[in-house]
Write a protein that holds these residues in place. Structure first.
Motif, mmCIF file in Angstrom:
data_model
loop_
_atom_site.group_PDB
_atom_site.id
_atom_site.type_symbol
_atom_site.label_atom_id
_atom_site.label_comp_id
_atom_site.label_asym_id
_atom_site.label_seq_id
_atom_site.Cartn_x
_atom_site.Cartn_y
_atom_site.Cartn_z
ATOM 1 N N SER A 5 1.143 -1.083 0.169
ATOM 2 C CA SER A 5 -0.075 0.248 -0.076
ATOM 3 C C SER A 5 0.990 1.397 0.302
ATOM 4 C CB SER A 5 -1.067 0.259 1.320
ATOM 5 O OG SER A 5 -2.008 -1.086 0.773
ATOM 6 N N GLU A 6 0.687 2.155 -1.167
ATOM 7 C CA GLU A 6 1.593 4.157 -0.844
ATOM 8 C C GLU A 6 0.628 4.460 -0.252
ATOM 9 O OE1 GLU A 6 3.903 5.221 -4.523
ATOM 10 O OE2 GLU A 6 2.273 3.940 -4.934
ATOM 11 N N LEU A 7 1.674 5.295 0.499
ATOM 12 C CA LEU A 7 1.051 6.916 0.815
ATOM 13 C C LEU A 7 2.188 7.724 -0.273
ATOM 14 C CD1 LEU A 7 -0.402 6.618 3.959
ATOM 15 C CD2 LEU A 7 2.306 8.087 4.328
ATOM 16 N N ILE A 8 0.954 8.466 -0.504
ATOM 17 C CA ILE A 8 0.593 9.879 -2.107
ATOM 18 C C ILE A 8 0.675 10.676 -1.127
ATOM 19 C CG2 ILE A 8 0.396 10.717 -4.080
ATOM 20 C CD1 ILE A 8 -0.727 7.981 -4.176
ATOM 21 N N SER A 9 1.491 12.157 -1.329
ATOM 22 C CA SER A 9 1.523 13.373 -0.639
ATOM 23 C C SER A 9 -0.039 14.349 -1.818
ATOM 24 C CB SER A 9 3.067 13.894 -0.808
ATOM 25 O OG SER A 9 3.336 14.618 -2.253
ATOM 26 N N ALA A 10 -0.008 15.543 -1.481
ATOM 27 C CA ALA A 10 -0.746 16.275 -1.505
ATOM 28 C C ALA A 10 0.203 16.820 -2.843
ATOM 29 C CB ALA A 10 -1.168 17.248 -0.656
ATOM 30 N N ASP B 148 2.254 17.768 2.381
ATOM 31 C CA ASP B 148 3.715 18.096 1.119
ATOM 32 C C ASP B 148 4.785 18.074 1.012
ATOM 33 O OD1 ASP B 148 4.540 20.504 -0.889
ATOM 34 O OD2 ASP B 148 2.541 21.075 -1.383
ATOM 35 N N SER B 149 4.873 17.306 0.589
ATOM 36 C CA SER B 149 6.692 16.629 -0.174
ATOM 37 C C SER B 149 7.575 17.921 -0.149
ATOM 38 C CB SER B 149 6.984 16.169 -1.266
ATOM 39 O OG SER B 149 7.342 16.796 -2.127
ATOM 40 N N ARG B 150 7.481 19.469 -0.464
ATOM 41 C CA ARG B 150 8.410 20.002 -0.974
ATOM 42 C C ARG B 150 8.599 20.378 1.058
ATOM 43 N NH1 ARG B 150 4.904 21.928 -5.605
ATOM 44 N NH2 ARG B 150 3.094 21.759 -3.967
ATOM 45 N N MET C 191 9.695 29.068 8.147
ATOM 46 C CA MET C 191 8.899 30.005 6.748
ATOM 47 C C MET C 191 9.654 30.134 6.066
ATOM 48 S SD MET C 191 5.625 29.380 8.077
ATOM 49 C CE MET C 191 5.107 30.492 7.837
ATOM 50 N N LEU C 192 10.600 30.572 6.203
ATOM 51 C CA LEU C 192 11.531 30.985 4.661
ATOM 52 C C LEU C 192 12.158 30.552 3.588
ATOM 53 C CD1 LEU C 192 15.187 32.871 6.911
ATOM 54 C CD2 LEU C 192 13.056 33.783 5.741
ATOM 55 N N LYS C 193 11.986 28.861 4.205
ATOM 56 C CA LYS C 193 11.804 28.107 2.597
ATOM 57 C C LYS C 193 10.547 28.278 2.315
ATOM 58 C CE LYS C 193 15.759 25.390 5.207
ATOM 59 N NZ LYS C 193 16.668 25.191 4.117
ATOM 60 N N VAL C 194 9.200 27.908 2.963
ATOM 61 C CA VAL C 194 8.229 27.617 2.364
ATOM 62 C C VAL C 194 8.515 29.393 1.270
ATOM 63 C CG1 VAL C 194 5.744 27.952 3.091
ATOM 64 C CG2 VAL C 194 7.130 26.838 3.656
ATOM 65 N N TYR C 195 8.483 30.239 2.116
ATOM 66 C CA TYR C 195 7.922 31.879 1.047
ATOM 67 C C TYR C 195 8.918 31.458 0.050
ATOM 68 C CZ TYR C 195 4.768 33.390 5.193
ATOM 69 O OH TYR C 195 3.872 33.252 5.776
ATOM 70 N N ARG C 196 10.134 31.144 -0.133
ATOM 71 C CA ARG C 196 10.740 31.209 -0.803
ATOM 72 C C ARG C 196 10.562 30.254 -2.103
ATOM 73 N NH1 ARG C 196 16.542 30.356 2.720
ATOM 74 N NH2 ARG C 196 16.813 32.689 3.376
ATOM 75 N N HIS C 197 9.423 29.235 -2.264
ATOM 76 C CA HIS C 197 8.726 28.659 -2.419
ATOM 77 C C HIS C 197 7.488 29.299 -2.742
ATOM 78 C CE1 HIS C 197 13.228 26.391 -2.197
ATOM 79 N NE2 HIS C 197 13.017 26.079 -2.493
ATOM 80 N N THR D 175 4.416 26.351 -3.434
ATOM 81 C CA THR D 175 3.729 25.650 -2.382
ATOM 82 C C THR D 175 2.477 25.921 -1.919
ATOM 83 O OG1 THR D 175 4.652 26.822 -0.959
ATOM 84 C CG2 THR D 175 5.575 24.860 -1.711
ATOM 85 N N GLY D 176 2.342 27.132 -2.990
ATOM 86 C CA GLY D 176 0.563 28.005 -2.118
ATOM 87 C C GLY D 176 0.738 29.023 -1.166
ATOM 88 N N TYR D 177 1.476 28.444 -0.701
ATOM 89 C CA TYR D 177 1.259 29.095 0.562
ATOM 90 C C TYR D 177 2.768 30.251 0.895
ATOM 91 C CZ TYR D 177 -1.329 25.434 2.907
ATOM 92 O OH TYR D 177 -1.827 24.534 2.922
#
Length: 776
Positions: free
Chosen positions: A77-82, A337-339, A725-731, A734-736
């Motif tokens: 069984s496989e686990l898949i990210s958003a 979210d894998s990222r 949060m710095l990493k999230v905002y640089r990408h 991701t939608g955030y």
């Protein structure tokens, strides 16, 4: 009788003598041969039928025709990210399917030419291959097996299953093998009737073991070459085809020389059948096997702690819905979210590496171990000796040598080769069991969870440092004292009761009556307060215990407990005044979920991490939605967001040290937390679309930071949130992105003190309980 007749008779007699036809034993031999021929001609088909229908239950059950037409293959069984990335699998045998179109032509052609080049000409059994095998045995020159790919598929699917054995199989190896071979023939015929040749090839490669816990060509390609099967080249294909005869013996990771030699034998077959020319063969046969080897297991990849915690939920779900998590081929779609998961893991690693080094350095300067006695403040006596007795190693030694044997201590202190975790990577060393216990208990641990407050979706989950070496999850499984991160529930209840964020109080610690005496809290600086008058927003921003204690005395502890429970705290909370300082254990999971209620304008939303589950054919079995309840009204929630923003905006706020790039064009709120005994550091940060919590501390409560200041949430936990949060905002993919908090539908204008201090409410509250401390 004339001479010529006599001569003919003599010749006939001589001929008969030569053929021995007049001998009685010859006639008997001929008779036996005929009987054997008739027995084989009639008996063999009858034998096949008896096996097919399991006559008298002697041979064991055959799979039904329906099962043959629809073979069930063990599927992980496989686990898949958003965002569509595989996070890992749950498996007994790590196996996953591909279609024929997902197989590279080089792989298919290499398989057919090496294993079954008449595959498209036979119907499951190859007569000429049997002739070749028999001739090889007669000439003492074995020429390989006679099984076709179809027969090998039959073996993979059915005949190796012990549950299908009958009494004859118990007579020994050879009777069992004969029956198995017969079943292979029967099943092969049915497979050929019900499937195309391409489907048989695909099923065979999907069901074959390739060693190293890799079942099926998809997992094998990922394990050995970090590729998908459609990208395998000739050399890689030859490695896998070579492994078919003996996966373990020709495992290129364990036995590179044997695998290299076997691969070249396969390449030679390709050359001999003119699939490749001489120059290409000469080039390929000297090409090394370049592996990108990584065994897939629950200790590797992203979100290892999340996968382990989720497993228990899935086992319960599967039991209820009559599925087997390990081999039903379920597709579990998650909110992770894998990222963002990767950014969270990177942020924790970056900070914890430095924090751990300083932690060890500070304790070395004190010439002490980090396990501290609650009462004396000194080192806990016999800490390791007591803890070793809870390990499986100790229990096994007791079972082997007896409870009071000296051999136990000898074995516990015996050094042996060991691979250990370090922030610079795994390293080999000589450690005893006691050495190992001491080494690992000096590590600080951490937990982190990031959640969308509007949807309830958990976006990132980091339960610890390294799942291979530290199994315990610090997000949901662990509960610890939250310290000052619990204060918003006290202030939240006060605001719900009508107090303003701009209510002014004196920084004076009250003395509160409790059963058996009184309780007086101290601020972080060790004093009962400065006597300064300030708003409760400023007090929460500076994380002052004095004013928080005044508020809990005003709203009462049991009401604070109810408020926190409404927002989602599920652990037992003690309704005592000290609850205002976070003395009752909570999980990081609950805390992050509860803070979401503030950002979500009072709508409490339970964290959720599964969106849907599909069966192996892609049919949706169940969709999941978050559970929501209206916990507090919009105005109270938004005022609490305003309170949390104080940590970033007020003078002396514990979130002032956040990176400028985070605060620019962005609304942020946050709350630090540090327990009185310096064993736990917390930080929970909120934005308009993400609530993220971080905890840092030792696995044992007695493992402490070198000082309260060292372990303060501002230094131990907040930097992880900042980096994440710095990493999230640089990408932004991701939608955030940065933004502003939602406002209540009925609220107009900006929130400030003058908006919420009413004329009939005294904005200054001085505790009336004696003794009241006042500044000089």
């Amino acid at each position: 009788m004339n001479t010529s007749d006599s001569s003919k008779k003599t010749i006939l007699q001589k001929f008969n003598d030569a053929l021995l036809l007049h001998r009685p034993w010859f006639k008997k031999t001929v008779k036996v041969i005929w009987i054997l021929f008739l027995c084989i001609a009639i008996g063999f088909p009858l034998y096949i039928l008896s096996v097919r229908y399991n006559m008298f239950g002697l041979y064991g059950e055959m799979p039904s025709l329906k099962a043959i037409e629809n073979p069930e293959n063990d599927l992980s069984s496989e686990l898949i990210s958003a965002d569509g990335v595989s996070l890992g699998r749950y498996f007994r045998y790590n196996r996953s399917q591909v279609t024929y179109e997902q197989l590279s032509p080089e792989l298919v052609n290499t398989l057919l030419l090496s294993e079954d080049r008449r595959f498209y000409k036979h119907s499951g059994m190859d007569f000429w291959s049997y002739v070749r095998v028999v001739w090889g045995l007669l000439t003492f020159d074995p020429a390989g097996g006679g099984s076709t790919i179809t027969q090998q598929l039959a073996k993979n699917l059915y005949t190796l299953n012990p549950e299908m054995d009958g009494p004859i199989a118990k007579l020994g190896k050879y009777p069992r093998r004969i029956v198995q071979k017969t079943k292979e023939w029967i099943i092969s015929v049915h497979l050929e009737r019900n499937f195309t040749k391409e489907e048989i090839i695909t099923m065979y490669l999907n069901t074959t073991e390739f060693s190293s816990n890799a079942y099926g060509i998809k997992v094998a390609a990922e394990t050995y070459f970090n590729k998908q099967p459609d990208s395998l080249n000739i050399v890689e294909s030859a490695v896998f085809v070579g492994m078919l005869q003996n996966p373990s013996a020709f495992n290129p990771n364990l036995h590179p020389d044997a695998a290299f030699k076997k691969r070249n034998e396969v390449l030679y077959k390709l050359y001999s059948y003119e699939y490749i020319d001489k120059s290409l063969y000469d080039s390929l046969k000297v090409t090394p096997i370049e592996l990108k080897f990584a065994v897939q297991n629950q200790n590797q990849g992203l979100a290892t702690y999340f996968r382990n915690v989720l497993r228990n939920d899935l086992i319960a779900w599967c039991k209820e819905h009559n599925y087997d998590l390990w081999d039903s081929g379920l597709k579990i779609y998650t909110t992770i979210d894998s990222r963002m998961q990767r950014y969270a893991e990177e942020a924790m690693t970056e900070h914890m590496t430095k924090l751990q080094a300083e932690f060890v350095k500070q304790w070395k300067l004190r010439n002490r171990n980090p396990w501290v006695d609650e009462n004396t403040g000194g080192e806990v006596k016999n800490f390791l000796a007591k803890k070793i007795k809870r390990t499986e190693t100790y229990k096994n030694l007791v079972s082997r040598y007896g409870t009071n044997s000296d051999s136990i201590e000898i074995m516990l202190n015996k050094k042996k080769k060991m691979t250990i975790f370090s922030w610079k990577g795994e390293r080999d060393t000589l450690f005893s069991s006691m050495d190992s216990l001491a080494y690992y208990n000096k590590f600080l641990q951490s937990g982190m969870m990031s959640m969308d407050p509007t949807t309830g979706a958990v976006k990132a989950w980091v339960g610890g440092l390294n799942h291979k070496y530290f199994k315990f999850d610090h997000v949901k499984q662990s509960t610890r004292q939250p310290g000052s991160t619990f204060k918003p529930f006290v202030y939240g209840k006060a605001i719900e009761d009508g107090f303003s964020p701009c209510l002014e109080l004196y920084d004076i610690s009250p003395t509160i009556q409790v059963p058996g005496g009184t309780w007086t809290p101290y601020n972080a600086d060790g004093t009962r307060g400065s006597g300064e008058k300030m708003t409760i927003r400023q007090a929460m921003a500076r994380s002052l215990n004095s004013i928080t204690a005044q508020m809990v005395d005003k709203v009462k502890p049991d009401n604070v407990v109810d408020f926190a429970k409404r927002l989602g705290i599920k652990t037992k909370l003690d309704a005592v005044p000290s609850i205002c300082l976070g003395t009752s254990d909570v999980s990081l999971y609950d805390m992050v979920g509860a803070y979401c209620g503030f950002v979500n304008l009072g709508l409490a939303i339970e964290p959720y991490y599964i969106t849907r589950i599909e069966d192996k054919n892609g049919n949706v079995i169940e969709n999941f939605v978050p559970k929501t309840t209206l916990a507090i009204n919009e105005a109270t929630a938004y005022k609490m967001v305003y309170m949390l923003k104080g940590g970033v905006e007020e003078s002396g706020g514990t979130s002032l040290g956040l990176s400028y790039d985070l605060k620019k064009d962005n609304e942020i709120g946050g709350k630090t937390g540090t327990t009185d005994n310096a064993s736990d550091g917390w930080y929970i940060g909120v934005t308009h679309n993400l609530v993220t919590g971080v905890w840092v501390g030792g696995d044992e409560r007695s493992i402490r930071f070198p000082s309260w200041d060292f372990g303060a949430g501002t230094k131990s936990a907040r930097p992880i949130w900042d980096k994440y949060m710095l990493k999230v905002y640089r990408h932004p993919e991701t939608g955030y992105k940065k933004g502003y908090f939602k406002r209540p539908s009925k609220m107009e204008g900006s929130l400030n003190c003058s908006d919420y201090v009413t004329a009939d409410q005294d904005s200054t509250y001085v505790p009336d309980l004696e003794p009241v401390w006042k500044p000089n």
